[in-house]
Design a protein around this motif. Sequence first.
Motif, short mmCIF file in Angstrom:
data_model
loop_
_atom_site.label_atom_id
_atom_site.label_comp_id
_atom_site.label_asym_id
_atom_site.label_seq_id
_atom_site.Cartn_x
_atom_site.Cartn_y
_atom_site.Cartn_z
N GLU A 39 17.88 -2.55 -4.93
CA GLU A 39 17.39 -1.32 -4.43
C GLU A 39 18.68 -0.25 -4.00
O GLU A 39 18.16 0.90 -3.82
CB GLU A 39 16.65 -1.42 -3.31
CG GLU A 39 17.18 -2.12 -2.11
CD GLU A 39 16.25 -2.58 -0.97
OE1 GLU A 39 16.58 -3.01 -0.04
OE2 GLU A 39 15.00 -2.40 -1.34
N ALA A 52 20.91 2.64 -9.02
CA ALA A 52 20.12 3.27 -10.02
C ALA A 52 19.20 2.66 -11.14
O ALA A 52 18.19 2.75 -11.30
CB ALA A 52 20.74 4.59 -10.72
N ARG A 53 19.96 2.07 -11.93
CA ARG A 53 19.70 1.31 -13.21
C ARG A 53 19.43 -0.16 -13.06
O ARG A 53 18.87 -0.86 -14.14
CB ARG A 53 20.43 1.47 -14.42
CG ARG A 53 20.61 3.23 -14.55
CD ARG A 53 21.44 3.25 -15.41
NE ARG A 53 22.77 2.56 -15.67
CZ ARG A 53 24.09 3.01 -15.52
NH1 ARG A 53 24.20 4.24 -15.07
NH2 ARG A 53 25.11 2.41 -15.34
N PRO A 106 17.06 -3.37 -12.48
CA PRO A 106 15.51 -3.80 -12.27
C PRO A 106 15.27 -4.67 -11.41
O PRO A 106 16.21 -5.47 -11.11
CB PRO A 106 14.84 -3.80 -13.68
CG PRO A 106 16.15 -4.65 -14.40
CD PRO A 106 17.42 -3.76 -13.95
N HIS A 107 14.31 -5.00 -10.70
CA HIS A 107 13.80 -6.05 -9.96
C HIS A 107 12.39 -6.44 -10.06
O HIS A 107 11.56 -5.52 -10.09
CB HIS A 107 14.05 -6.00 -8.59
CG HIS A 107 13.90 -7.19 -7.69
ND1 HIS A 107 14.74 -8.23 -7.56
CD2 HIS A 107 12.78 -7.57 -6.95
CE1 HIS A 107 14.16 -9.26 -6.94
NE2 HIS A 107 13.17 -8.81 -6.56
N TYR A 114 14.78 -9.54 -12.03
CA TYR A 114 15.91 -9.43 -12.95
C TYR A 114 15.92 -10.95 -13.40
O TYR A 114 16.26 -11.87 -12.95
CB TYR A 114 17.25 -9.43 -12.37
CG TYR A 114 18.39 -8.60 -13.11
CD1 TYR A 114 18.51 -7.26 -13.33
CD2 TYR A 114 19.10 -9.67 -13.76
CE1 TYR A 114 19.59 -7.05 -14.21
CE2 TYR A 114 20.00 -9.36 -14.71
CZ TYR A 114 20.43 -7.99 -14.81
OH TYR A 114 21.15 -7.54 -15.76
N GLU A 118 16.39 -9.06 -19.09
CA GLU A 118 17.21 -8.15 -18.37
C GLU A 118 18.57 -8.20 -18.47
O GLU A 118 19.61 -7.52 -18.71
CB GLU A 118 16.91 -7.85 -17.11
CG GLU A 118 15.51 -7.33 -16.84
CD GLU A 118 14.32 -8.26 -16.92
OE1 GLU A 118 13.32 -8.03 -17.01
OE2 GLU A 118 14.54 -9.43 -16.86
N ASN A 137 17.50 8.63 -8.73
CA ASN A 137 16.17 8.32 -9.13
C ASN A 137 16.74 6.55 -9.39
O ASN A 137 17.26 6.22 -10.18
CB ASN A 137 15.99 8.63 -10.40
CG ASN A 137 14.49 8.14 -10.60
OD1 ASN A 137 13.73 8.06 -9.96
ND2 ASN A 137 13.95 8.85 -12.01
N SER A 138 16.01 5.59 -8.69
CA SER A 138 16.26 4.29 -8.56
C SER A 138 15.21 3.64 -9.26
O SER A 138 14.03 4.00 -8.96
CB SER A 138 16.43 3.50 -7.29
OG SER A 138 16.54 2.18 -7.28
N ILE A 139 15.30 2.62 -10.30
CA ILE A 139 14.32 1.87 -10.78
C ILE A 139 13.62 1.17 -9.79
O ILE A 139 12.24 1.22 -9.84
CB ILE A 139 14.87 0.82 -11.83
CG1 ILE A 139 15.43 1.66 -12.98
CG2 ILE A 139 13.82 -0.13 -12.09
CD1 ILE A 139 16.23 0.82 -14.06
N VAL A 140 14.14 0.73 -8.77
CA VAL A 140 13.42 -0.25 -7.86
C VAL A 140 12.90 0.79 -6.49
O VAL A 140 11.78 0.72 -6.07
CB VAL A 140 14.35 -1.21 -7.22
CG1 VAL A 140 13.62 -1.97 -6.16
CG2 VAL A 140 14.67 -2.07 -8.38
N GLN A 199 12.82 7.74 -5.89
CA GLN A 199 13.87 8.87 -5.63
C GLN A 199 14.17 8.70 -4.04
O GLN A 199 13.74 8.73 -2.96
CB GLN A 199 12.79 10.25 -5.69
CG GLN A 199 13.83 11.37 -5.71
CD GLN A 199 14.39 11.85 -7.05
OE1 GLN A 199 14.24 11.05 -8.11
NE2 GLN A 199 15.28 12.74 -7.28
#
Length: 195
Positions: free
Chosen positions: A49, A52-53, A55-56, A58, A62, A167-170, A173
């Motif tokens: 968290e 940015a890139r 994921p969770h 993981y 990934e 913009n964080s995947i987890v 914004q």
Amino acid sequence: MVAEAEDTEDESYAIDCPVLATERLGMRAPRESDLEQLVTLADNRHVAEMLARMPHPYGEAEGRTFLAMAASRRVGIVYALTLKDTGTFVGCAGLNTTDRGLELGYWIGEPYWKRGYATEAAHALVDLAFQRTSIQVLHASTRVINPASRRVIHKCGFQYAGQGMLNSIVAGQVPVERYRLDRKTWTSLRNWMHF
């Protein structure tokens, strides 16, 4: 290289990816043998968290995607951070091309927090960026809720440059603080540290 010629017209970002060594860390390209430790450390919401890139959750898929991306070096250079004495994988750091220019990034697995590894790796990459490219400014950013990352950035000599959104995947914004370090300041800091 940080960016291929067709990816950007500014070749000042081009960097070879040499193996680096700090006092306690070995810094090298990530490899297949890192996969198990990478997945174990990266599968942590507290880490993801803040980035940015990442994921969770993981998992292995990934991790393999990350290893392929790191090998392609299309978005920059990525280093696996390992302990020099044991070879244990503890996190990653790198230099990425962004719309603002070259940007420093890093993450450390939670079991290895509060030991200064991020600062050690960041110092090495700041030096690499200014020694191996013609950039005039290096950038860094951190989530506003991440005081540990802010301390790393300050210890490297970066100056506050304002706020923005990431913009964080987890996390979606999120607000971030942006920092910059110019070549003149870096040179002054390097000269001062040698006394």
